[in-house]
Design an enzyme around this catalytic site. Structure first.
Site, PDB file in Angstrom:
ATOM      1  N   PRO A   2     -30.209  18.663  29.675  1.00  0.00           N
ATOM      2  CA  PRO A   2     -30.237  19.722  28.465  1.00  0.00           C
ATOM      3  C   PRO A   2     -29.043  19.701  27.798  1.00  0.00           C
ATOM      4  CG  PRO A   2     -31.278  20.732  30.658  1.00  0.00           C
ATOM      5  CD  PRO A   2     -30.427  19.294  31.059  1.00  0.00           C
ATOM      6  N   GLU A   3     -29.340  19.553  26.356  1.00  0.00           N
ATOM      7  CA  GLU A   3     -28.072  19.750  25.606  1.00  0.00           C
ATOM      8  C   GLU A   3     -28.021  21.164  24.997  1.00  0.00           C
ATOM      9  OE1 GLU A   3     -27.872  16.183  23.010  1.00  0.00           O
ATOM     10  OE2 GLU A   3     -28.912  14.855  24.628  1.00  0.00           O
TER      11      GLU A   3
END
Length: 281
Positions: A2-3
């Site tokens: 996840p960014e």
């Protein structure tokens, strides 16, 4: 992994169910998740009794700001910090719900609900720290500015010092925080810059175009709820939607959406980068 957009989406979704609740217990089915304190009892003692005051994010970290423990005279605030790594996921379970098989950390709340941190690959971590300890944590202290906090002048100066390729510079969390492989590829395409261009060789106009592209791409991804490639889901179990708007990421061999030439790919900073030879100079 996840960014920034995914962690921001998670923070916004969790906040209504967490803010104002008191942590009444902590269960740790898998002690590998604990990065500090590392003993279950010490971690629980540091967290229990605190009210969750806010839910936020710094780069790819999810941060729960906690009030002082009333049972500890003179106590100060704390922060519960999660790094999701590859497959970390959150949801809020109602009273009586069975604990998930892959739960790594269970935060019991005063309303009977439970904040569940699950992690299939077991790389994610949790820490309870004082604000001072958070600021002194090497990883946190090394983070560069958030995309919207990066001024054009600071961006130019940061890239001007980098002999690495621009894709690697964007992935460097000390340069600009929160960007990973997806949003680096999409931003470079939007700015029409090849990912293998040395960062210091970009013109001032290219650097300013790239910063604006990063900000626009990240904002659009947040608005879409992030990107779901494999594991990512919002705390409500919903997939993100930005993957439906990818221009180049993961599309090597497909026609470029701008010129129809086949997209190509290369390995840069150990990551696959997809781009258009004709459009990205």
């Amino acid at each position: 992994m996840p960014e920034l957009p995914e962690v921001e989406t998670i923070a916004r979704a969790l906040a209504p169910g967490l803010v104002g609740r008191v942590i009444v217990g902590v269960d740790v089915p898998d002690a590998k998740v604990l990065a500090g304190p590392k003993r279950r009892a010490d971690f629980a003692a540091m967290a229990v009794g605190r009210t969750i005051q806010s839910v936020g994010r710094r780069a790819k970290l999810l941060l729960l700001t906690l009030g002082p423990r009333p049972q500890v005279p003179g106590d100060g605030p704390a922060v519960l910090a999660f790094h999701l790594k590859m497959t970390g996921r959150f949801h809020i379970a109602p009273p009586g719900a069975p604990d998930p098989d892959r739960a790594r950390l269970l935060v019991r709340l005063s309303d009977g609900n439970t904040l569940v941190f699950a992690d299939l690959r077991r790389f994610g971590t949790a820490r309870v720290l004082t604000p001072e300890a958070l600021s002194a944590w090497d990883f946190h202290a090394s983070l560069g500015p958030e995309p919207w906090d990066m001024t054009p002048q600071a961006f130019e100066e940061a890239l001007g010092r980098k002999s690495t390729r621009i894709k690697a510079a964007l992935l460097d969390q000390t340069v600009i925080a929160g960007i990973g492989n997806i949003y680096a590829d999409e931003s470079l395409f939007a700015a029409r810059i090849r990912p293998d261009t040395p960062a210091k060789d970009l013109t001032p106009a290219q650097r300013q175009r790239l910063l604006k592209a990063v900000q626009n791409v990240i904002a659009a991804a947040i608005a879409a709820g992030g990107s779901t490639i494999r594991d990512y889901r919002t705390p409500d179990g919903v997939e993100g939607g930005f993957q439906n708007h990818f221009q180049v990421y993961g599309k090597s061999g497909d026609p470029c959406p701008a010129c129809a030439a086949p997209l190509t790919h290369a390995k840069i900073a150990g990551r696959t980068s997809t781009y258009c030879r004709k459009c990205q100079k």
